[in-house]
Design an enzyme around this catalytic site. Structure first.
Site, PDB file in Angstrom:
ATOM      1  N   GLY A  88     -50.832  49.876 -98.684  1.00 13.59           N
ATOM      2  CA  GLY A  88     -50.157  50.166 -99.943  1.00 13.59           C
ATOM      3  C   GLY A  88     -48.808  49.483 -99.881  1.00 13.59           C
ATOM      4  N   ASN A  97     -46.732  49.373 -96.512  1.00  8.98           N
ATOM      5  CA  ASN A  97     -46.677  48.133 -95.728  1.00  8.98           C
ATOM      6  C   ASN A  97     -45.228  47.779 -95.402  1.00  8.98           C
ATOM      7  OD1 ASN A  97     -49.450  47.983 -96.215  1.00  8.98           O
ATOM      8  ND2 ASN A  97     -49.224  46.558 -97.924  1.00  8.98           N
ATOM      9  N   ARG A 147     -58.373  55.229-107.839  1.00  6.72           N
ATOM     10  CA  ARG A 147     -57.118  55.922-107.527  1.00  6.72           C
ATOM     11  C   ARG A 147     -56.714  56.952-108.582  1.00  6.72           C
ATOM     12  NH1 ARG A 147     -53.289  50.790-107.474  1.00  6.72           N
ATOM     13  NH2 ARG A 147     -52.009  52.080-106.099  1.00  6.72           N
ATOM     14  N   ASN A 179     -43.276  44.455-107.903  1.00  6.58           N
ATOM     15  CA  ASN A 179     -44.758  44.555-107.871  1.00  6.58           C
ATOM     16  C   ASN A 179     -45.386  45.087-109.157  1.00  6.58           C
ATOM     17  OD1 ASN A 179     -45.219  43.415-105.421  1.00  6.58           O
ATOM     18  ND2 ASN A 179     -45.440  45.343-104.294  1.00  6.58           N
ATOM     19  N   ARG A 235     -48.537  45.534-111.552  1.00  6.63           N
ATOM     20  CA  ARG A 235     -49.994  45.498-111.588  1.00  6.63           C
ATOM     21  C   ARG A 235     -50.442  45.980-112.963  1.00  6.63           C
ATOM     22  NH1 ARG A 235     -48.506  43.135-107.890  1.00  6.63           N
ATOM     23  NH2 ARG A 235     -49.038  43.356-105.672  1.00  6.63           N
ATOM     24  N   GLY A 276     -43.728  32.734-103.574  1.00 10.17           N
ATOM     25  CA  GLY A 276     -44.884  32.313-102.796  1.00 10.17           C
ATOM     26  C   GLY A 276     -44.525  31.263-101.768  1.00 10.17           C
ATOM     27  N   ALA A 333     -50.019  41.661 -98.523  1.00 12.41           N
ATOM     28  CA  ALA A 333     -48.755  42.129 -97.924  1.00 12.41           C
ATOM     29  C   ALA A 333     -47.775  41.007 -97.604  1.00 12.41           C
ATOM     30  CB  ALA A 333     -49.001  42.974 -96.678  1.00 12.41           C
ATOM     31  N   ALA A 334     -48.010  39.804 -98.124  1.00 12.28           N
ATOM     32  CA  ALA A 334     -47.035  38.721 -97.903  1.00 12.28           C
ATOM     33  C   ALA A 334     -45.673  39.107 -98.473  1.00 12.28           C
ATOM     34  CB  ALA A 334     -47.533  37.425 -98.535  1.00 12.28           C
ATOM     35  N   ASP A 377     -44.681  42.159 -99.383  1.00 10.80           N
ATOM     36  CA  ASP A 377     -44.209  43.412 -98.781  1.00 10.80           C
ATOM     37  C   ASP A 377     -43.509  43.144 -97.448  1.00 10.80           C
ATOM     38  OD1 ASP A 377     -45.683  44.491-100.898  1.00 10.80           O
ATOM     39  OD2 ASP A 377     -47.416  44.928 -99.622  1.00 10.80           O
TER      40      ASP A 377
END
Length: 301
Positions: A31, A35, A106, A170, A172, A230, A258-259, A261
């Protein structure tokens, strides 16, 4: 900031299933803020304390999560255990280029009542005494409207007592009724943020910003803004100065989970240890470059 900072990270950890090429599933936990909590604890070494703030069930998966966090040195004192409830679950499917597709279960997750139970009262009262309170856009989504309101009160009190608020954007879309609801929720908390760790693609998707200049212009009131891009250089604005810090080249990307995070964890750890924004960003790139060469959110210690 104290030399032994107390850090609280708020959010959701889920049961993670990795879908492998042979059709089998590998089960672990992950999560975004969890993370970050684990990587932050590793990066800080002996410095400070890291507590995770969430709600879990009273099931065996929740037991195993708590055991894993304890072994990582993450504090459990702010974790609620709700009888009869379960954690959320997600499955990662990864393509040949290491890019991910997520499937989620979830809606009934215990974390949705994290700030609405009677047991949440002492937790909400204790949060403003932390030196750093960290949360993400996913935290905002899963807490729901009532939980978000209580979180906002906590952020205001944290800053009033001299603590700092750190936010990772983040975004979503599937977690929100629509983009307008997300924009409203984000805008309310962004007014109480000291360090914003932003993914450029998420800013574009949520607010429609076309480039980094528009992002920086939108967040003039935030003292420290880090724009994650990125494989491209991250961009930082801090104390009126601007920096670009190049990412590290990776020959083979296995899994980008998780990059962002892990970058956020190493960046924040560096800043808490007194490193410059450039030094902290290099640490972030170094950790993220290792993470994306291994499957799953948390790489072995």
């Amino acid at each position: 900031m104290t030399t032994q900072p107390r850090i609280a990270l708020i959010g959701e950890c889920m049961i993670e299933l990795q879908h492998r090429a042979d059709g089998s599933l590998h089960q672990s936990f992950g999560g975004d803020t969890l993370n970050t909590a684990v990587y932050l604890r590793r990066e800080l070494g002996e410095v400070g304390s890291v507590d995770y703030v969430t709600a879990l069930g009273d099931d065996s998966f929740s037991d195993a999560m708590c055991q894993q966090w304890h072994e990582e040195g993450v504090g459990l004192g702010m974790v609620q255990r709700l009888p009869g409830r379960l954690p959320g679950l997600y499955c990662i499917q990864t393509d040949a280029n290491g890019e991910r597709k997520f499937l989620y279960w979830r809606n009934e997750a215990a974390v949705r009542d994290c700030f609405t139970t009677p047991a949440a009262e002492p937790i909400l009262a204790a949060l403003p005494d932390y030196d750093v309170v960290y949360f993400s856009g996913i935290t905002l989504a899963v807490l729901g409207a009532v939980g978000r309101g209580r979180l906002l009160q906590t952020l205001v009190q944290t800053r009033r007592r001299g603590g700092r608020v750190v936010f990772d954007n983040n975004y979503r879309p599937r977690l929100w009724a629509d983009a307008a609801a997300a924009r409203e929720a984000y805008s309310k908390v962004l007014a109480e943020v000291d360090i914003a760790l932003l993914t450029e693609d998420d800013e574009r998707a949520l607010f429609g910003y076309q480039d980094s200049e528009q992002v920086f212009a939108a967040y003039q009131s935030i003292a420290e803004v880090v724009l994650k891009r990125g494989a491209d250089a991250c961009l930082i604005r801090c104390a009126g100065e601007r920096f670009a810090v190049s990412a590290l080249k990776v020959e083979k990307v296995v899994d980008t989970t998780a990059a962002g995070d892990s970058f956020s964890a190493a960046y924040l750890a560096g800043r808490l240890k007194g490193e410059s924004p450039q030094e902290a960003a290099m640490a972030g790139h170094r950790l993220a470059s290792r993470v994306i060469q291994v499957s799953g959110a948390l790489i072995p210690r």
